[in-house]
Design a protein around this motif. Structure first.
Motif, PDB file in Angstrom:
ATOM      1  N   SER A 196       0.860  -1.193   0.000  1.00 31.81           N
ATOM      2  CA  SER A 196       0.000   0.000   0.000  1.00 31.81           C
ATOM      3  C   SER A 196       0.890   1.234   0.000  1.00 31.81           C
ATOM      4  O   SER A 196       1.728   1.405   0.888  1.00 31.81           O
ATOM      5  CB  SER A 196      -0.894   0.003   1.238  1.00 31.81           C
ATOM      6  OG  SER A 196      -1.602   1.227   1.345  1.00 31.81           O
ATOM      7  N   ASP A 197       0.696   2.083  -0.988  1.00 31.59           N
ATOM      8  CA  ASP A 197       1.515   3.288  -1.147  1.00 31.59           C
ATOM      9  C   ASP A 197       0.621   4.517  -1.051  1.00 31.59           C
ATOM     10  O   ASP A 197      -0.204   4.762  -1.948  1.00 31.59           O
ATOM     11  CB  ASP A 197       2.227   3.251  -2.500  1.00 31.59           C
ATOM     12  CG  ASP A 197       3.181   4.425  -2.689  1.00 31.59           C
ATOM     13  OD1 ASP A 197       3.251   5.294  -1.796  1.00 31.59           O
ATOM     14  OD2 ASP A 197       3.848   4.469  -3.742  1.00 31.59           O
ATOM     15  N   PRO A 198       0.750   5.322   0.009  1.00 28.02           N
ATOM     16  CA  PRO A 198      -0.090   6.524   0.128  1.00 28.02           C
ATOM     17  C   PRO A 198       0.094   7.512  -1.013  1.00 28.02           C
ATOM     18  O   PRO A 198      -0.771   8.371  -1.219  1.00 28.02           O
ATOM     19  CB  PRO A 198       0.376   7.133   1.459  1.00 28.02           C
ATOM     20  CG  PRO A 198       0.997   6.022   2.214  1.00 28.02           C
ATOM     21  CD  PRO A 198       1.629   5.138   1.176  1.00 28.02           C
ATOM     22  N   ALA A 199       1.192   7.396  -1.752  1.00 26.23           N
ATOM     23  CA  ALA A 199       1.382   8.278  -2.907  1.00 26.23           C
ATOM     24  C   ALA A 199       0.526   7.854  -4.093  1.00 26.23           C
ATOM     25  O   ALA A 199       0.360   8.636  -5.035  1.00 26.23           O
ATOM     26  CB  ALA A 199       2.860   8.291  -3.307  1.00 26.23           C
ATOM     27  N   HIS A 200      -0.015   6.633  -4.038  1.00 28.70           N
ATOM     28  CA  HIS A 200      -0.861   6.118  -5.114  1.00 28.70           C
ATOM     29  C   HIS A 200      -2.071   5.401  -4.506  1.00 28.70           C
ATOM     30  O   HIS A 200      -2.255   4.192  -4.689  1.00 28.70           O
ATOM     31  CB  HIS A 200      -0.068   5.163  -6.009  1.00 28.70           C
ATOM     32  CG  HIS A 200       1.134   5.777  -6.637  1.00 28.70           C
ATOM     33  ND1 HIS A 200       1.068   6.622  -7.723  1.00 28.70           N
ATOM     34  CD2 HIS A 200       2.450   5.698  -6.300  1.00 28.70           C
ATOM     35  CE1 HIS A 200       2.280   7.028  -8.043  1.00 28.70           C
ATOM     36  NE2 HIS A 200       3.136   6.482  -7.200  1.00 28.70           N
ATOM     37  N   PRO A 201      -2.915   6.115  -3.770  1.00 24.64           N
ATOM     38  CA  PRO A 201      -4.046   5.464  -3.100  1.00 24.64           C
ATOM     39  C   PRO A 201      -5.063   4.911  -4.092  1.00 24.64           C
ATOM     40  O   PRO A 201      -5.165   5.378  -5.236  1.00 24.64           O
ATOM     41  CB  PRO A 201      -4.650   6.593  -2.264  1.00 24.64           C
ATOM     42  CG  PRO A 201      -4.254   7.851  -2.978  1.00 24.64           C
ATOM     43  CD  PRO A 201      -2.897   7.576  -3.550  1.00 24.64           C
ATOM     44  N   GLY A 219       6.524  13.715   5.066  1.00 28.58           N
ATOM     45  CA  GLY A 219       7.433  12.626   5.371  1.00 28.58           C
ATOM     46  C   GLY A 219       6.813  11.476   6.135  1.00 28.58           C
ATOM     47  O   GLY A 219       7.416  10.393   6.250  1.00 28.58           O
ATOM     48  N   ASP A 220       5.598  11.694   6.660  1.00 25.92           N
ATOM     49  CA  ASP A 220       4.912  10.628   7.408  1.00 25.92           C
ATOM     50  C   ASP A 220       4.282   9.584   6.495  1.00 25.92           C
ATOM     51  O   ASP A 220       4.005   8.464   6.936  1.00 25.92           O
ATOM     52  CB  ASP A 220       3.816  11.227   8.300  1.00 25.92           C
ATOM     53  CG  ASP A 220       4.366  12.196   9.339  1.00 25.92           C
ATOM     54  OD1 ASP A 220       5.484  11.953   9.834  1.00 25.92           O
ATOM     55  OD2 ASP A 220       3.679  13.190   9.645  1.00 25.92           O
ATOM     56  N   TYR A 221       4.030   9.944   5.245  1.00 25.00           N
ATOM     57  CA  TYR A 221       3.343   9.046   4.323  1.00 25.00           C
ATOM     58  C   TYR A 221       4.360   8.080   3.705  1.00 25.00           C
ATOM     59  O   TYR A 221       5.234   8.485   2.944  1.00 25.00           O
ATOM     60  CB  TYR A 221       2.632   9.844   3.232  1.00 25.00           C
ATOM     61  CG  TYR A 221       1.499  10.698   3.752  1.00 25.00           C
ATOM     62  CD1 TYR A 221       0.201  10.201   3.811  1.00 25.00           C
ATOM     63  CD2 TYR A 221       1.721  12.003   4.200  1.00 25.00           C
ATOM     64  CE1 TYR A 221      -0.846  10.979   4.299  1.00 25.00           C
ATOM     65  CE2 TYR A 221       0.684  12.786   4.689  1.00 25.00           C
ATOM     66  CZ  TYR A 221      -0.590  12.266   4.736  1.00 25.00           C
ATOM     67  OH  TYR A 221      -1.623  13.040   5.220  1.00 25.00           O
TER      68      TYR A 221
END
Length: 607
Positions: A407-412, A582-584
């Motif tokens: 799971s990548d928060p940059a690509h939800p 930076g938290d993501y």
């Protein structure tokens, strides 16, 4: 010289109705704008009241017509034609009413020391109406959907003696647990625009965020956290927005506002018909929660009933032939209003014969028919287990194993195909029935499905997620979808009517999210331990659905549903609202199945 401006009375002598616009005084001296409408010649008529933040004046004047029914919502037609007096009121602080607006004003108590709330305002309104509307028989019913469902329920707290029946539709009940603002701790980003609209210019409009055209997915992704978005758009000091930002957990601020808890603490004195749509995209939690609170008080099973129809949010008040690509066997909304809802009001407000309202009325999607039941839920919890190789079945797998995804928060994962506009009703209203094939091939969506069914599987209740999962991060969201997969050779009727083909369609039956930090306590979040398997349980929305032979049952699991819900950074921070770039971080998510960690969706199966 003749002036060029004059007043013009839109209601002509030829009109078939009477309209009175009045200011009704409350106990603290505040006056609330109220519209009273009825057919000419009405006598001994019951009052049907709605209390709204959405402009009573406009709601009572749809078009410049001299016919009463043309000036009202379609849901009011049968009542207006049958001698009911239709009353609509702006709640305090909104539109033409005096006073201060507080969104979902709490009941008088720890969070509200004024002694004034929507319950007292409803009482004072009803008291004035029965004393000052000469055409009434002195009996009042109250109805409304969404926010109006909230005000309907509030009228039942310390109710006026003249209040004889209530129909709360899709009511806002608990904004944190599962209605408008949060779902199991995950924040619904669409709440921001609503809070701004309601807080601006007494709800007269012009307060909506001026975001312009474009993809909401890109817009909210580039903004960062919810707090960053709010600050960038100058709304971080709006009262409703501040409430969201400052109260991300289920503390007393939210739990003491839960309407079901208020009602559970009081006697049940008003006959109540609760209604919700099976695919309600805004308030799926409230009506069943109130039913659970009130049902133990209903000793003869005849004072409170629950209705679940095949509708979107507030869909019961419009036409009910279809929802998105899904078609039904008739106008299901009209069927409910005329066969069940109006006879319910007629009995309590006009003395009509007892219609013997069923304790529970649900519409079985899949086989398209209404079903009457003595209680809810009707089904017995039957686990549908996840297994190796993407298979699912009713036999518990013996050995324990797991499937992983990153799971990548940059690509939800989007909740709809892009571009997304949450303000577009064509996207927003039917999103819960959208074909899920648009995410099936994503590597960050895990799925399991049964073999084609040999016999029907009928569920009546709220499916329960029983999930064993681990993450390499210190926080995580979990989204579970229960899906009816149609056969790829699904036969089609001769006339599609512009609807997409249902061949191979992946129809969501329930979608719900859970924020991992609340695994132990909704009030006191904690970080997750990387790699540790955690047992999660939460409910999907209540449904009456039949999975037909030849169909498959699918379960999908993912860790984002964007931009409907804010992104979990997957790194534990004190408040996700204020997460920094930076938290993501990426995280590997492990869904365990079989053995002692047998993940499943418990289906409420009936024979």
């Amino acid at each position: 010289m003749t002036p060029d401006q004059t007043s013009y009375q839109q209601i002509q002598p030829s009109a078939d109705f009477i309209r009175r616009d009045v200011m009704v005084p409350m106990r603290d001296g505040t006056k609330l704008y109220t519209v009273i409408m009825m057919k000419k010649g009405t006598a001994n008529g019951p009052i049907l009241l709605s209390r709204s933040p959405y402009d009573a004046h406009g709601a009572a004047q749809r078009i410049a017509s001299q016919r009463l029914v043309d000036n009202l919502d379609v849901m009011d037609t049968e009542f207006a034609n049958d001698g009911y007096i239709i009353v609509m009121q702006d709640i305090r602080g909104m539109h033409r009413s005096e006073g201060q607006y507080i969104m979902n004003r709490p009941i008088a108590g720890p969070l509200n020391t004024t002694g004034i709330d929507e319950s007292t305002d409803a009482y004072d309104t009803i008291d004035w109406l029965v004393k000052n509307v000469p055409e009434t028989n002195g009996k009042v019913g109250i109805i409304g959907s969404s926010y109006l469902g909230f005000t309907t329920l509030m009228a039942e707290i310390n109710p006026h003696p003249a209040l004889k029946a209530a129909v709360p539709e899709s009511p806002m009940v608990d904004g944190w647990m599962g209605d408008d603002w949060f779902h199991n701790g995950a924040f619904r980003v669409s709440s921001l625009n609503y809070a701004v609209e309601q807080a601006t210019n007494k709800g007269e409009g012009g307060g909506a965020l001026a975001l312009g055209a474009g993809d909401d997915y890109t817009r909210y992704l580039e903004a960062g956290s919810v707090a960053d978005f709010a600050k960038a758009n100058g709304i971080d000091q709006v009262p409703g927005v501040r409430k969201f930002l400052e109260n991300p957990a289920y503390t007393d601020f939210w739990s003491l506002q839960a309407v079901d808890k208020w009602l559970a603490a009081r006697p049940l004195t008003v006959p109540t018909m609760l209604e919700v749509g099976q695919w309600d995209q805004e308030d799926s939690y409230g009506a069943p929660a109130v039913y659970r609170a009130l049902e133990p008080k209903d000793t003869h099973n005849d004072m409170v009933s629950l209705v679940i129809g095949p509708w979107r949010h507030s869909g019961a008040n419009h036409t009910g032939w279809d929802l998105g690509a899904v078609r039904f066997s008739g106008d299901t909304a009209l069927q409910w209003r005329t066969r069940y809802m109006k006879p319910f009001f007629d009995h309590y407000l006009k003395g009509a014969p007892d219609p013997h309202t069923p304790p529970v009325l649900t519409y079985a999607t899949g086989i398209d028919k209404w079903e009457e039941s003595p209680r809810w839920p009707m089904g017995t919890a039957t686990p549908l287990y996840l297994d190796a190789g993407g298979s699912a079945g009713f036999a518990r797998p013996a050995s324990s194993d797991h499937d992983d995804y990153v799971s990548d928060p940059a690509h939800p994962v989007p909740f709809l195909p892009r571009p997304i506009s949450m303000d577009d009703p064509q996207q927003w209203k039917p999103w819960l029935v959208h074909d899920q094939r648009f995410v099936t091939d994503r590597t960050d969506v895990a799925l399991w499905k049964t073999r084609p069914l040999e016999k029907p599987v009928h569920i009546m209740g709220a499916p329960e997620v029983d999930l064993y999962a681990a993450t390499t991060g210190t926080d995580s969201d979990w989204v579970v979808k229960l899906i009816d997969v149609y056969p790829n050779d699904q036969p089609e009727p001769a006339d599609q009517g512009g609807k997409p083909s249902m061949a191979g369609y992946e129809l969501p039956i329930g979608i719900e999210i859970f924020r991992g930090r609340y695994a132990k306590s909704f009030a006191k979040p904690e970080p997750l331990k990387p790699g540790q398997v955690v047992h999660y349980r939460w409910a999907l929305p209540n449904v009456d659905h039949v999975f037909l032979p030849g169909h498959r049952i699918m379960v999908q699991v993912q860790s984002s549903l964007f931009p409907l819900y804010d992104r979990n950074p997957q790194t534990y921070v004190a408040s996700i609202m204020y997460a920094k770039p930076g938290d993501y971080r990426k995280a590997t998510q492990s869904i365990w199945h079989g053995g002692a960690t047998a993940s499943a969706v418990e289906l409420p199966v009936v024979p």
